[in-house]
Design a protein around this motif. Structure first.
Motif, PDB file in Angstrom:
ATOM      1  N   UNK A 130      11.529 -18.008   0.742  1.00  0.00           N
ATOM      2  CA  UNK A 130      11.050 -16.712   1.225  1.00  0.00           C
ATOM      3  C   UNK A 130      11.068 -15.696   0.087  1.00  0.00           C
ATOM      4  N   UNK A 131      12.159 -15.686  -0.674  1.00  0.00           N
ATOM      5  CA  UNK A 131      12.231 -14.754  -1.804  1.00  0.00           C
ATOM      6  C   UNK A 131      11.143 -15.012  -2.829  1.00  0.00           C
ATOM      7  N   UNK A 132      10.889 -16.286  -3.122  1.00  0.00           N
ATOM      8  CA  UNK A 132       9.831 -16.611  -4.079  1.00  0.00           C
ATOM      9  C   UNK A 132       8.466 -16.178  -3.585  1.00  0.00           C
ATOM     10  N   UNK A 133       8.190 -16.397  -2.309  1.00  0.00           N
ATOM     11  CA  UNK A 133       6.897 -16.001  -1.743  1.00  0.00           C
ATOM     12  C   UNK A 133       6.708 -14.491  -1.790  1.00  0.00           C
ATOM     13  N   UNK A 134       7.732 -13.732  -1.385  1.00  0.00           N
ATOM     14  CA  UNK A 134       7.625 -12.271  -1.399  1.00  0.00           C
ATOM     15  C   UNK A 134       7.485 -11.739  -2.826  1.00  0.00           C
ATOM     16  N   UNK A 135       8.180 -12.380  -3.774  1.00  0.00           N
ATOM     17  CA  UNK A 135       8.037 -11.986  -5.178  1.00  0.00           C
ATOM     18  C   UNK A 135       6.611 -12.200  -5.654  1.00  0.00           C
ATOM     19  N   UNK A 136       6.026 -13.329  -5.327  1.00  0.00           N
ATOM     20  CA  UNK A 136       4.656 -13.622  -5.750  1.00  0.00           C
ATOM     21  C   UNK A 136       3.678 -12.600  -5.176  1.00  0.00           C
ATOM     22  N   UNK A 137       3.830 -12.276  -3.877  1.00  0.00           N
ATOM     23  CA  UNK A 137       2.932 -11.304  -3.240  1.00  0.00           C
ATOM     24  C   UNK A 137       3.098  -9.924  -3.869  1.00  0.00           C
ATOM     25  N   UNK A 138       4.353  -9.486  -4.049  1.00  0.00           N
ATOM     26  CA  UNK A 138       4.594  -8.158  -4.606  1.00  0.00           C
ATOM     27  C   UNK A 138       4.083  -8.061  -6.045  1.00  0.00           C
ATOM     28  N   UNK A 139       4.341  -9.086  -6.853  1.00  0.00           N
ATOM     29  CA  UNK A 139       3.895  -9.060  -8.245  1.00  0.00           C
ATOM     30  C   UNK A 139       2.374  -9.063  -8.353  1.00  0.00           C
ATOM     31  N   UNK A 140       1.726  -9.890  -7.556  1.00  0.00           N
ATOM     32  CA  UNK A 140       0.264  -9.903  -7.575  1.00  0.00           C
ATOM     33  C   UNK A 140      -0.293  -8.560  -7.114  1.00  0.00           C
ATOM     34  N   UNK A 141       0.344  -7.965  -6.118  1.00  0.00           N
ATOM     35  CA  UNK A 141      -0.135  -6.685  -5.590  1.00  0.00           C
ATOM     36  C   UNK A 141       0.003  -5.563  -6.608  1.00  0.00           C
ATOM     37  N   UNK A 142       1.144  -5.515  -7.312  1.00  0.00           N
ATOM     38  CA  UNK A 142       1.308  -4.451  -8.295  1.00  0.00           C
ATOM     39  C   UNK A 142       0.308  -4.627  -9.433  1.00  0.00           C
ATOM     40  N   UNK A 143      -0.023  -5.873  -9.765  1.00  0.00           N
ATOM     41  CA  UNK A 143      -1.021  -6.109 -10.813  1.00  0.00           C
ATOM     42  C   UNK A 143      -2.384  -5.589 -10.392  1.00  0.00           C
ATOM     43  N   UNK A 144      -2.789  -5.897  -9.163  1.00  0.00           N
ATOM     44  CA  UNK A 144      -4.091  -5.436  -8.673  1.00  0.00           C
ATOM     45  C   UNK A 144      -4.124  -3.910  -8.605  1.00  0.00           C
ATOM     46  N   UNK A 145      -3.037  -3.312  -8.113  1.00  0.00           N
ATOM     47  CA  UNK A 145      -3.015  -1.852  -8.001  1.00  0.00           C
ATOM     48  C   UNK A 145      -3.083  -1.191  -9.373  1.00  0.00           C
ATOM     49  N   UNK A 146      -2.470  -1.804 -10.377  1.00  0.00           N
ATOM     50  CA  UNK A 146      -2.494  -1.216 -11.708  1.00  0.00           C
ATOM     51  C   UNK A 146      -3.860  -1.324 -12.370  1.00  0.00           C
ATOM     52  N   UNK A 147      -4.644  -2.360 -12.022  1.00  0.00           N
ATOM     53  CA  UNK A 147      -6.031  -2.423 -12.480  1.00  0.00           C
ATOM     54  C   UNK A 147      -6.768  -1.158 -12.062  1.00  0.00           C
ATOM     55  N   UNK A 148      -6.635  -0.824 -10.798  1.00  0.00           N
ATOM     56  CA  UNK A 148      -7.358   0.311 -10.237  1.00  0.00           C
ATOM     57  C   UNK A 148      -6.796   1.630 -10.744  1.00  0.00           C
ATOM     58  N   UNK A 149      -5.477   1.708 -10.846  1.00  0.00           N
ATOM     59  CA  UNK A 149      -4.822   2.914 -11.344  1.00  0.00           C
ATOM     60  C   UNK A 149      -5.210   3.190 -12.796  1.00  0.00           C
ATOM     61  N   UNK A 150      -5.097   2.181 -13.659  1.00  0.00           N
ATOM     62  CA  UNK A 150      -5.424   2.377 -15.072  1.00  0.00           C
ATOM     63  C   UNK A 150      -6.895   2.706 -15.286  1.00  0.00           C
ATOM     64  N   UNK A 151      -7.750   2.197 -14.421  1.00  0.00           N
ATOM     65  CA  UNK A 151      -9.188   2.430 -14.602  1.00  0.00           C
ATOM     66  C   UNK A 151      -9.572   3.882 -14.355  1.00  0.00           C
ATOM     67  N   UNK A 152      -8.678   4.680 -13.773  1.00  0.00           N
ATOM     68  CA  UNK A 152      -8.938   6.115 -13.626  1.00  0.00           C
ATOM     69  C   UNK A 152      -8.790   6.862 -14.953  1.00  0.00           C
ATOM     70  N   UNK A 153      -8.024   6.318 -15.910  1.00  0.00           N
ATOM     71  CA  UNK A 153      -7.693   7.065 -17.118  1.00  0.00           C
ATOM     72  C   UNK A 153      -8.925   7.561 -17.880  1.00  0.00           C
ATOM     73  N   UNK A 154      -9.951   6.731 -18.126  1.00  0.00           N
ATOM     74  CA  UNK A 154     -11.123   7.269 -18.831  1.00  0.00           C
ATOM     75  C   UNK A 154     -11.874   8.335 -18.027  1.00  0.00           C
ATOM     76  N   UNK A 155     -11.689   8.363 -16.716  1.00  0.00           N
ATOM     77  CA  UNK A 155     -12.399   9.322 -15.874  1.00  0.00           C
ATOM     78  C   UNK A 155     -11.693  10.674 -15.782  1.00  0.00           C
ATOM     79  N   UNK A 156     -10.378  10.686 -15.945  1.00  0.00           N
ATOM     80  CA  UNK A 156      -9.626  11.927 -15.731  1.00  0.00           C
ATOM     81  C   UNK A 156      -9.127  12.555 -17.029  1.00  0.00           C
ATOM     82  N   UNK A 157      -9.373  11.906 -18.168  1.00  0.00           N
ATOM     83  CA  UNK A 157      -8.872  12.435 -19.442  1.00  0.00           C
ATOM     84  C   UNK A 157      -9.924  12.275 -20.529  1.00  0.00           C
TER      85      UNK A 157
END
Length: 448
Positions: A130-157
């Protein structure tokens, strides 16, 4: 139109841009607590202990029937999370560029990750799967969210702002990590006073990171705005979209060269971050309180390091500053191999060295890459960038896990990571960044 009206509109545009930048900083404030409290401090040692409680007499667990040394299980889970992220990130990045609707995608990734992190409260007993599964989901999710978050940088600065804006974002993240770690340290060290066991205190710390992530994500979702895409892009899925992204990058070989260098050295950085607590607890015999204090020191110094290296970049250029930080990483990691067991003072010295270079090397890499992205392809290119960011590297944890599995020594595992910094330094030194920026179709800042 009078000059006063023009100035008023410029001021209004500057105020709107600053408002977005302030909202953007808060996603680092929201999700960095996951990286700090969960990935760096608590989950590695705790999941390893859960796996060891479920292990056979030879110290192996058998997920899906595969024999895995319990001490390697956490590192392997970090690697597996990248496989999931590699499939999802290009799809999310291309969808954001095609539709211009980054915020709904950011919200989905953030709240899936926050929910998985909060659910780590259920990790106890022999529930290592269970811990391994939740770690995989959380890590993949933070990676996807950071793609979208970082892609704002050229637009806002603007180009000349990006080193400073990126560095402030990292500083916000490290400040949040420090604040929450103080609360974690109080709860963990005084768990008897709060009437909870040590294991329960760890589970509360893990779950609170998910709640923090979800709560403060509301700020960027309120302040950031979506923009119409500058171009129409055909839909793609999974491996086809990833292949299309890299085919497009082949037309920008200098951007691809920087990305390769970044993927190598950041793989080393992220593996050190995710495995340091395991090294400290299992090889050096340090207590959880000592590890929390050391990571808290890293967070505090990383704030100063991110802002200080941002200033150095304005004087010497981002590339030279990053190269200097990689040299410092190499020396620090080499020293880590010789740390004596049971000596927290020397571990604190090592943590101080890491803290001073950690934030700046990451912040300046992000801002430098933002100059190398062709306009209109921000999220798509950042999906490739993000494959090695925020603990999502797969080769480093895999090498770390395999080295330990073969040798039974975490010292051998940690020193094996020096190769990533040496190779990354050599690759980055060969990239002509000014020419790469021009090749991407962007205006170069005054000093790069």
């Amino acid at each position: 139109m009078g000059s006063g009206t023009v100035r008023a509109r410029q001021d209004e545009g500057s105020a709107a841009r600053r408002r977005e930048q302030h909202g953007w900083y808060f996603y680092d404030w929201a999700c960095s607590v996951y990286s700090t409290s969960v990935l760096t401090v608590f989950l590695g040692p705790y999941l390893t202990s859960v796996a060891r409680s479920a292990a056979d007499a030879d110290g192996f667990v058998h997920p899906l029937g595969i024999p895995v040394r319990a001490g390697s299980f956490f590192a392997y889970c970090v690697s597996v999370s990248v496989v999931v992220a590699i499939v999802v990130m290009p799809v999310a990045g291309a969808a954001a560029d095609r539709t211009g609707r980054r915020k709904p995608l950011l919200a989905t990734a953030a709240y899936v990750g926050a929910a998985a992190t909060t659910a780590l409260f259920l990790l106890d007993g022999h529930r290592y799967l269970l811990g391994g599964l939740l770690l995989i989901v959380a890590n993949a999710s933070v990676a996807v969210s950071m793609v979208l978050y970082n892609s704002y940088l050229p637009q806002i600065a603007h180009p000349d702002e990006r080193d400073a804006v990126s560095s402030r974002g990292w500083a916000f993240g490290y400040a949040a990590g420090s604040l929450v770690l103080v609360a974690n340290l109080v709860l963990f060290t005084a768990h008897d006073s709060f009437g909870v066991s040590e294991a329960m205190a760890v589970r509360i710390c893990l779950a609170s990171a998910g709640l923090w992530w979800g709560l403060f994500t509301l700020v960027p979702l309120k302040r950031l705005r979506d923009r119409r895409p500058d171009r129409a892009a055909p839909p793609g899925r999974g491996r086809r979209q990833l292949a299309a992204t890299f085919r497009d990058m082949r037309g920008k070989p200098l951007t691809l060269a920087f990305l390769l260098a970044y993927l190598v050295y950041n793989d080393g950085i992220q593996t050190v971050i995710s495995q340091a607590s395991v090294y400290g607890s299992q090889e050096l015999g340090l207590s959880q309180s000592t590890l929390i204090t050391a990571v808290l020191m890293v967070q505090v110094l990383a704030v100063a390091g991110a802002l200080g290296m941002g200033r150095l970049a304005r004087r010497f250029g981002a590339k030279r500053t990053i190269l200097a930080s990689l040299a410092a990483w190499t020396l620090t990691l080499g020293a880590g191999y010789f740390l004596p067991a049971g000596a927290p003072v020397w571990f604190f010295v090592l943590a101080a060295g890491i803290g001073l270079v950690l934030g700046g090397s990451q912040a300046l890499s992000r801002s430098l890459f933002s100059h190398l992205v062709p306009p209109g392809k921000e999220a798509e290119y950042f999906s490739a960038y993000e494959m090695s960011d925020r603990g999502m590297s797969w080769l480093g944890p895999l090498l770390f896990g395999i080295t330990y599995q073969l040798t039974g020594s975490y010292r051998d595992a940690i020193v094996s990571l020096v190769a990533f910094f040496v190779i990354g330094f050599a690759l980055l030194a060969r990239v002509p960044v000014a020419r790469a920026i021009q090749s991407a179709g962007n205006a170069a800042p005054g000093r790069i």
